[in-house]
Design a protein around this motif. Structure first.
Motif, short mmCIF file in Angstrom:
data_model
loop_
_atom_site.label_atom_id
_atom_site.label_comp_id
_atom_site.label_asym_id
_atom_site.label_seq_id
_atom_site.Cartn_x
_atom_site.Cartn_y
_atom_site.Cartn_z
N UNK A 43 0.82 -1.21 0.00
CA UNK A 43 0.00 0.00 0.00
C UNK A 43 0.86 1.26 0.00
N UNK A 44 0.48 2.20 -0.85
CA UNK A 44 1.17 3.48 -0.97
C UNK A 44 0.11 4.59 -0.94
N UNK A 45 0.42 5.73 -0.34
CA UNK A 45 -0.49 6.88 -0.36
C UNK A 45 0.33 8.16 -0.32
N UNK A 46 -0.28 9.26 -0.73
CA UNK A 46 0.36 10.56 -0.62
C UNK A 46 0.11 11.14 0.77
N UNK A 47 1.04 11.96 1.22
CA UNK A 47 0.92 12.61 2.53
C UNK A 47 1.43 14.03 2.41
N UNK A 48 0.57 14.98 2.74
CA UNK A 48 0.95 16.39 2.73
C UNK A 48 0.87 16.93 4.15
N UNK A 49 1.98 17.30 4.76
CA UNK A 49 1.95 17.81 6.13
C UNK A 49 1.30 19.19 6.20
N UNK A 50 0.97 19.60 7.41
CA UNK A 50 0.40 20.94 7.60
C UNK A 50 1.42 21.99 7.24
N UNK A 51 1.02 22.97 6.44
CA UNK A 51 1.88 24.09 6.07
C UNK A 51 1.10 25.39 6.18
#
Length: 304
Positions: A133-141
Motif C-alpha cells: 500500500x502506498x499513499x500521498x501525505x501532505x503535512x500541515x503548512x
C-alpha cells in the motif's frame, strides 16, 4: 504552607489511543462494520454502523454526498448518543491539534472513523494477498488547511528494494492525477505504520563499506568446500552467502530463510521479530525489514 489537594482518580487523564491510519488520538478506538461506499455525481456517498468497544453497535454514520455533513444516528440512546459523541470528540486530537466539538470536529471525527475502517480493511487484504500500500501525505503548512492523506494505491506484491521504490515514485510522477503538492511525499504502509516510501539511508558510506568488507573477509576465510558461508558477525547478525553473485543475506537468528513475498498473518508472535538484510557488494544494502521468527512462518512483519 498547605499541602496540595490530592488528584482524584476520576480527574486523571487516561492515555490516548492513536489511530494508525488517520493520526487521530482518542480515548479509545471506534470501529465500523458494513461499510458501503458508492460513487455519486458529487463524490462518494457512504454509510456504516458505528461500533463502540464496550457497547457494540451503537448507531450509523452516513453521508449522502449531496453537500450535507456526515451525520450520526444513534441506535442506543441509553448507551451512546449525540452528546456522548460530542464529549468524546472534545477529548480527541488529530496530528497534534484538538478537534473542536462545537464546530466541525464531530464531522471530521466521523469521517476519520470511516477512513480508519477503510484503511484497516485494506491492510487486512494486503496481509492476505501479499499486497503493498502506498499513499500521498501532505503535512500541515502555511498554505493549506491541515494534513492531507491521499487514498491508498494497491500494488500486487511488497516492494522492498529502494531502487524499485525510486522507479515507482518516478512512474507516479508522470501521471497528472498523482502529482504531489510541493510539501507532499509518498508513504508506504510498512506493516505497522505509515512511513516515507523513500526514507533516508540509515547507514553512512563508511558503515556500508565496513559491513561489506567484514562479510567478504569472513567469506575468504571459510573452509566449506562449496564456498557456502554461515558466520556470525560482531553485532550478532548471521551472514549467509556463496558470493557467487556477489550478494549476501544477514539474518538475526541464524535461520537462513525469510519469505519476503508474503506478510505474517499469525494471531500471536511470541518471539520478537527477527531482522533481515539483503546486500550487494557492488550496490550496498538492497532491502531490509523484520520477519516473524517462528520457523513455521518467517513472513514479513515490517519493511524498511
Amino acid at each position: 504552607m498547605t499541602n496540595p489537594e490530592p488528584v482524584r482518580p476520576d480527574k486523571v487523564s487516561a492515555p490516548l489511543t492513536r489511530w494508525v491510519h488517520t493520526g487521530v488520538e482518542a480515548p479509545y478506538k471506534l470501529d465500523v462494520q458494513g461499510l458501503v461506499m458508492q460513487e455519486t455525481g458529487r463524490g462518494v456517498a457512504y454509510s456504516a454502523e458505528l461500533i463502540h468497544p464496550e457497547h457494540g453497535v451503537v448507531g450509523r454514520i452516513s453521508n449522502e454526498e449531496r453537500g450535507g455533513p456526515t451525520t450520526f444516528h444513534s441506535y442506543a440512546h441509553e448507551k451512546f448518543r449525540d452528546r456522548d459523541l460530542t464529549a468524546f470528540v472534545a477529548q480527541c486530537r488529530q496530528d497534534g491539534e484538538p478537534l473542536d466539538p462545537t464546530g466541525v470536529g464531530v464531522e471530521i471525527l466521523l469521517d476519520e472513523v470511516i477512513n480508519e475502517g477503510n484503511y484497516t480493511d485494506l491492510v487486512a487484504e494486503m496481509r492476505r494477498n501479499g499486497n503493498f500500500l502506498v499513499r500521498s501525505f501532505e503535512p500541515r503548512t502555511e498554505d493549506n488547511d491541515g494534513v492531507r492523506r491521499g487514498p491508498a494505491l494497491v500494488y500486487t506484491r511488497p516492494v522492498l528494494r529502494r531502487a524499485a521504490r525510486d522507479n515507482l515514485a518516478s512512474e507516479l510522477a508522470k501521471e497528472p492525477e498523482h502529482r504531489l503538492a510541493e510539501a507532499a511525499f509518498w508513504q508506504m504502509f510498512h506493516g505497522q505504520e505509515w512511513v516515507p516510501l523513500l526514507p533516508e539511508s540509515a547507514l553512512t558510506a563508511e558503515q556500508t563499506t565496513a559491513r561489506i568488507d567484514e562479510v567478504v573477509a569472513l567469506h575468504k576465510a571459510t573452509t566449506s568446500p562449496e564456498g557456502v558461508m554461515c558466520r556470525q558477525l560482531e553485532d550478532g547478525m548471521y551472514a549467509f552467502s556463496t558470493l557467487v553473485r556477489s550478494r549476501f543475506t544477514l539474518i538475526g537468528d541464524g535461520t537462513d530463510f525469510v519469505n519476503t513475498q508474503r506478510w505474517c498473518q499469525c494471531k500471536r508472535r511470541v518471539a520478537k521479530p527477527v531482522r533481515f538484510e539483503r546486500w550487494s557488494i557492488r550496490d550496498g544494502l538492497l532491502e531490509s525489514g523484520t520477519a516473524h521468527a517462528a520457523k513455521s512462518c518467517r513472513r514479513l512483519v515490517t519493511v524498511d
